[in-house]
Design an enzyme around this catalytic site. Sequence first.
Site, PDB file in Angstrom:
ATOM      1  N   HIS A  61      21.881  47.300  43.530  1.00 48.56           N
ATOM      2  CA  HIS A  61      23.021  47.239  44.437  1.00 48.56           C
ATOM      3  C   HIS A  61      22.536  47.531  45.856  1.00 48.56           C
ATOM      4  CE1 HIS A  61      26.979  48.485  46.198  1.00 48.56           C
ATOM      5  NE2 HIS A  61      27.331  47.424  45.519  1.00 48.56           N
ATOM      6  N   HIS A  84      32.266  47.734  54.858  1.00 46.92           N
ATOM      7  CA  HIS A  84      31.186  47.769  53.878  1.00 46.92           C
ATOM      8  C   HIS A  84      30.204  48.903  54.136  1.00 46.92           C
ATOM      9  CE1 HIS A  84      28.425  45.082  51.396  1.00 46.92           C
ATOM     10  NE2 HIS A  84      29.449  45.427  50.666  1.00 46.92           N
TER      11      HIS A  84
END
Length: 468
Positions: free
Chosen positions: A354, A117
């Site tokens: 985000h 990630h």
Amino acid sequence: EDHQATFQEVMKEASPFNFLLTKVTGIPAEFNNKLSVHIKDILSVEMGELVESAQFNFMHDIPWLMEQYPAEHRSKPLLIVHGEERQGKVTLHEGAQNFPNITMCQAKLDMIYGTHHSKMMLLLYTNGLRVVIHTANLIEQDWYQKTQGVWISPLFPKLDKSQMSSDGITGDSITHFKKDLVEYLTMYKSFSLLRWKQHILQHDFTSAKVFLVASVPGRHTGESKNKWGHMKVRKVLGKQGPQASFVKNWSVAGQFSSVGSLGADQSKYLCGEWLQSMLSAKGVGTLYAAKDVTIKTLKLIFPSKENVRTSLEGYPAGASIPYNIQNARKQQYFHAFLHKWKADKRGRSRASPHIKTYALLSPDSKNAAWFMVTSANMSKAAWGTLEKNGNQLMIRSYEIGVMFLPEYFVDGGEQFSLVEDQSTEATPYFPIPWDVPLEPYTKADRPWVWDIPYTDKPDSHGNAWIPG
Ligand SMILES: O=C(O)c1ccc(Nc2c(-c3ccccc3O)nc3ccccn23)cc1C(=O)O
């Protein structure tokens, strides 16, 4: 001001925190001229003459990424660090096959359900090295109409040979950012990252004022238990954080774009473990007993269904907010802590978040004792979960972020001001992305859930949402 700020002007204004947001298409120019960057700005020749770079991320659209580099940099060596396996890996390699300067590095994902990630750029120039830690995937839509965070390091100059030492780390800062970044890269056990480890060792990181907060997959015990995830936060705050007496009734704010399974009730993970780390401080007892935690102590910011429906992208913004109904049903207690996404001050209330940010807020929300921007969402996979009676921290994913503590920016600094016209020399203004005070969900609000249909009200493009 409507003039297009030059990148140098933006970087000058961004100092000393260097915490910026990505530019958003479709909002008034003034909000894109203030502390905002596009990926082309980050990769521009104004930042330095590139020798080689590395792009750590979850999603890479390689042809699009190459377009973001200036033409003269597109032939320079580029290392793509990803977590793709099987068909995803095949597709990724296909996108890279026309670019001979690209090398691929597949991060090992030994823990099931883990992801790579981390979103980071390592940029080696002829005159130094820069680290960029951010929250956007390397795909066009992540840099179009979302709110994303970017920390751009100062330019770290090359150490001259005399300053190099054979053992240990020279040229580090008091936050040990260099040592922690080297340790993070070492955990990949990858030959291609060995090269970047050398580059980092050869540069002077003394100007790095932030702490590295990262996660690597594994079951971490002993000293390593406090090197990663929420236990790194607990260690840093416990040793270098605010005085417990100073932050007695302060609240943890958590803002994120995805949520994992947090367990059957708040006292286990959310308030019993994760929050205990975020509430850590120097000296004794800021820790709240998990059962006493209320919305006063923990304020979570997560897009509501209305936030997504009315966003610039409309319901499709929700494709990047993968909160599933199965988890939402199991943790209704979580929804009691929720606040809307609202960013009028930055012109980004409709730019779906985000970004992921965390902070410790004063009771009137006008000050913060620390601030963090990271790739880590509100999940056990990202922050880690204690096992074996607290002797082991199990983490599934790679994550990376930076933490800002006032005293590393201002001598004796105890807090950041979140209200620009109330800042002082001793309490500098920190440009947080979201509005304070935070706005709780109304009774009618629901958290965005991505795998159920919404046909009652059309989104900003007149469409419904009917997931696969
Ligand atoms: O940053 C974020 O909020 C974020 C959150 C979750 C995430 N994971 C994810 C995964 C997935 C695949 C494999 C194993 C675990 C997974 O969760 N599949 C999708 C599909 C669409 C969007 C996200 N998806 C990725 C990001 C990100 O944008 O990096």
